[in-house]
Write a protein that holds these residues in place. Structure first.
Motif, short mmCIF file in Angstrom:
data_model
loop_
_atom_site.label_atom_id
_atom_site.label_comp_id
_atom_site.label_asym_id
_atom_site.label_seq_id
_atom_site.Cartn_x
_atom_site.Cartn_y
_atom_site.Cartn_z
N GLU A 238 0.94 1.03 -20.23
CA GLU A 238 1.64 -0.43 -20.37
C GLU A 238 3.07 -0.13 -20.09
O GLU A 238 3.73 -1.13 -19.67
N HIS A 239 3.75 0.74 -20.63
CA HIS A 239 5.16 0.88 -20.51
C HIS A 239 5.31 1.26 -18.98
O HIS A 239 6.37 1.02 -18.68
N ASN A 247 11.03 -4.25 -14.56
CA ASN A 247 12.30 -3.86 -14.46
C ASN A 247 12.59 -2.93 -13.13
O ASN A 247 13.67 -2.25 -12.96
N SER A 248 11.79 -3.25 -11.88
CA SER A 248 12.02 -2.94 -10.77
C SER A 248 12.38 -1.23 -10.75
O SER A 248 13.01 -0.88 -9.87
N GLY A 249 11.31 -0.55 -11.67
CA GLY A 249 11.68 0.88 -11.84
C GLY A 249 11.67 1.58 -10.43
O GLY A 249 12.47 2.38 -10.33
N LEU A 250 10.67 1.54 -9.64
CA LEU A 250 10.60 2.06 -8.27
C LEU A 250 11.84 2.05 -7.61
O LEU A 250 12.31 3.05 -6.96
N ALA A 278 3.34 6.34 -10.96
CA ALA A 278 2.25 5.86 -9.91
C ALA A 278 0.86 5.81 -10.70
O ALA A 278 -0.02 6.43 -10.25
N VAL A 279 0.56 4.99 -11.63
CA VAL A 279 -0.45 4.69 -12.61
C VAL A 279 -1.49 3.53 -11.91
O VAL A 279 -2.46 3.33 -12.30
N ARG A 280 -1.14 2.95 -10.93
CA ARG A 280 -1.93 2.03 -10.14
C ARG A 280 -1.77 2.05 -8.85
O ARG A 280 -0.69 2.70 -8.06
N ASN A 281 -2.96 1.81 -8.04
CA ASN A 281 -3.24 1.87 -6.68
C ASN A 281 -1.96 1.33 -5.77
O ASN A 281 -1.29 1.73 -4.70
N GLU A 282 -1.58 0.08 -6.31
CA GLU A 282 -0.61 -0.72 -5.65
C GLU A 282 0.67 -0.03 -5.76
O GLU A 282 1.83 -0.12 -5.07
N PHE A 283 0.99 0.67 -6.91
CA PHE A 283 2.45 1.32 -7.12
C PHE A 283 2.44 2.23 -6.19
O PHE A 283 3.60 2.50 -5.94
N CYS A 284 1.43 3.34 -6.09
CA CYS A 284 1.58 4.17 -5.05
C CYS A 284 2.09 3.53 -3.61
O CYS A 284 2.73 4.21 -3.00
N GLN A 285 1.31 2.51 -3.15
CA GLN A 285 1.91 2.06 -1.88
C GLN A 285 3.19 1.27 -1.75
O GLN A 285 3.91 1.66 -0.99
N ASP A 286 3.66 0.97 -3.01
CA ASP A 286 4.94 0.26 -3.22
C ASP A 286 5.94 1.46 -3.05
O ASP A 286 6.95 1.34 -2.51
N ILE A 287 5.68 2.68 -3.77
CA ILE A 287 6.49 3.96 -3.54
C ILE A 287 6.78 4.16 -1.84
O ILE A 287 7.82 4.45 -1.45
N CYS A 288 5.81 4.16 -1.24
CA CYS A 288 5.87 4.48 0.06
C CYS A 288 6.61 3.26 0.95
O CYS A 288 7.48 3.71 1.62
N ASP A 289 6.23 2.06 0.82
CA ASP A 289 6.94 1.11 1.08
C ASP A 289 8.33 0.96 0.95
O ASP A 289 9.13 0.61 1.76
N LEU A 290 8.86 1.50 -0.26
CA LEU A 290 10.20 1.51 -0.83
C LEU A 290 11.03 2.59 0.28
O LEU A 290 12.18 2.89 -0.57
N GLY A 291 10.23 3.35 0.61
CA GLY A 291 10.94 4.57 1.17
C GLY A 291 10.74 6.01 0.37
O GLY A 291 11.44 6.90 0.75
N GLY A 292 9.75 5.80 -0.42
CA GLY A 292 9.79 6.87 -1.29
C GLY A 292 8.92 8.05 -0.65
O GLY A 292 9.48 9.35 -0.64
N LEU A 293 8.04 7.87 0.27
CA LEU A 293 7.22 8.86 0.81
C LEU A 293 8.15 9.53 1.85
O LEU A 293 8.19 10.93 2.16
N ARG A 318 0.98 14.28 -5.17
CA ARG A 318 -0.32 14.08 -5.96
C ARG A 318 -0.64 13.03 -6.62
O ARG A 318 -1.70 12.51 -6.48
N ALA A 319 0.49 12.51 -7.37
CA ALA A 319 0.34 11.00 -7.98
C ALA A 319 0.12 9.99 -7.17
O ALA A 319 -0.87 9.17 -7.21
#
Length: 467
Positions: A238-239, A247-250, A278-293, A318-319
């Motif tokens: 939840e946190h 809080n737009s953490g990513l 990266a605890v949810r499928n969409e969060f993983c994708q968000d990291i990529c979309d925000l330039g994280g990958l 891995r995450a």
């Protein structure tokens, strides 16, 4: 079996007895006391292992220096200002920073309410609150149980009042992080009280400060931990969701990483925190979309000499590769080649090898085309070499076995090339060395088409269990 505990007074009395009754010199008396207690199974981690101080007249003084300083602070706490006791607070901070035993003894003598009273007293003046807060940070390090509701509110007030002051903010962030480590109740209380926007806000406001970015990022990461053995169910998931969604953490973290591309320590912390978010499928994708990958691939390509950074980058890959589309994106970006290069560069580092095998394992899962890329780029060879190099590391052995299973799960024709590398003998060696964790090794042998003895421990028949 849990070790026994003793008080500081008991230990000091034993040292004095050695000196007075057995006429040992101070060093010998101390060494003998330590050996005697350890032989009795006593835990001395929270004991100051020093010869009790001697006064000028030769009589033993009853307290250690940290308690003498604390006593001075106690005597005048109702009348003195922080400025009046500044020297004592600084000395208290220094002593508590030396070791856990110093701050544990101080806490046992009720140091927390005394230090907190000075923190509140210096609230309106920056230098005063910095001095007192530094003492609180030193005292609570490794002792999160000390923090109470009054202390929680004080930390929140400090982060709000002094959000533009970097020195005070940094110490407040350190205190928050320490008090939330292995303490689920503190985490939940602070999150409910609004700590998360203050943490992300500190990163945005002080984005140029490596120390603050690192401390705030570490504090966010700790909020996603599930490390308090006293609590059956925590709020880690939840946190993490609140950090990302509310809080737009990513976005905040990836932006901070781009501002500190030359700071390995900060980048390692940011990658570690991203992996915890990266605890949810969409969060993983968000990291990529925000330039994280793109950022992660850049760090992997340019920082492959830095083992700690590589380990955390592997953890992040891995995450986020839990998302199947991200798996493909990592492979298409040349991630497999970079992972194998980094593993080979740090083959003697078990933590890097463990995370590297785990990365490749995730990339191979349910993706036959990725398995081919991993084989072509020497991924299986790197995993086998990791097993050969780290025979005593159960985690390396586990992750390497998992990688082999995922590689051949849908492409049985890859079994023979892996066996040609010597995988069977290494897995059998793993089974002999780590008998308690044999299921994964046996499953790997089975999937590779090797002979493996599988015992039926229970047949389901009525009566006693049969072997």
């Amino acid at each position: 079996m849990a070790k026994r505990m003793i008080t500081q007074e008991t230990f000091d009395a034993a040292v004095r007895e050695n000196m007075e009754e057995f006429e040992m010199d101070p060093d010998e008396a101390l060494k003998d006391a330590v050996e005697q207690f350890e032989s009795q199974g006593v835990n001395l981690n929270c004991i100051i292992q020093a010869v009790p101080p001697v006064s000028s007249d030769g009589k033993q003084e009853p307290t250690h220096e940290v308690l003498k300083v604390l006593n001075s602070l106690c005597i005048v706490k109702d009348t003195a200002s922080v400025q009046d006791v500044k020297a004592d607070l600084k000395r208290f901070t220094e002593l508590c920073s030396l070791e856990l035993a110093q701050r544990y003894l101080a806490a046992q003598k009720d140091a927390y309410p005394v230090i907190l009273s000075y923190c509140k007293k210096g609230m309106e003046e920056q230098e005063a609150v910095f001095t007192a807060l530094s003492a609180l940070a030193a005292l609570t390090n490794g002792q999160p149980d000390l923090l109470n509701a009054e202390g929680q509110q004080f930390l929140l007030n400090i982060l709000k009042k002094y959000k533009a002051e970097s020195s005070v903010t940094r110490v407040a962030l350190t205190t928050v992080r320490q008090c939330c480590l292995k303490h689920e109740q503190n985490r939940q209380d602070l999150v409910k009280a609004g700590i998360l926007p203050l943490l992300t806000g500190a990163i945005k406001q002080h984005g140029e400060s490596a120390q603050i970015v690192k401390e705030a990022t570490a504090a966010l990461k700790v909020m996603t931990f599930d490390d308090d053995i006293r609590v059956a169910f925590g709020q880690a998931h939840e946190h993490a969701k609140m950090i990302v969604l509310e809080n737009s953490g990513l976005k905040v973290l990836i932006g901070a990483a781009n501002a500190h591309l030359d700071n390995t320590s900060v980048l390692s912390e940011l990658c570690a925190t991203l992996s915890h978010l990266a605890v949810r499928n969409e969060f993983c994708q968000d990291i990529c979309d925000l330039g994280g990958l793109k950022l992660i691939m850049t760090l992997l390509a340019e920082g492959f000499e830095k083992a700690e950074l590589i380990r955390q980058v592997f953890s992040a890959i891995r995450a986020i590769a839990g998302n199947d589309d991200v798996k493909d994106a990592v492979v298409n970006a040349g991630g497999v080649q970079l992972i194998v290069i980094a593993m080979n560069r740090h083959m003697n580092n078990s933590a890097v090898c463990e995370q590297g095998c785990a990365c490749l394992s995730v990339l191979a899962l349910r993706k036959p085309e990725n398995c081919i890329v991993i084989m072509e780029n020497g991924g299986a060879m790197a995993a086998v070499q990791a097993m050969r190099t780290h025979t005593n590391s159960i985690n390396v052995q586990k992750q390497a076995c998992m990688l082999m299973r995922n590689l051949v799960g849908r492409l049985s024709n890859l079994s023979q090339p892996i066996l040609d590398l010597g995988a069977e003998d290494l897995i059998n060696q793993y089974l002999k060395t780590h008998q308690d964790c044999g299921d994964l090794g046996k499953a790997a042998l089975r999937d590779l088409g090797c002979h493996v003895e599988l015992r039926e421990l229970w047949t389901g028949k009525h009566g006693s269990l049969t072997q």
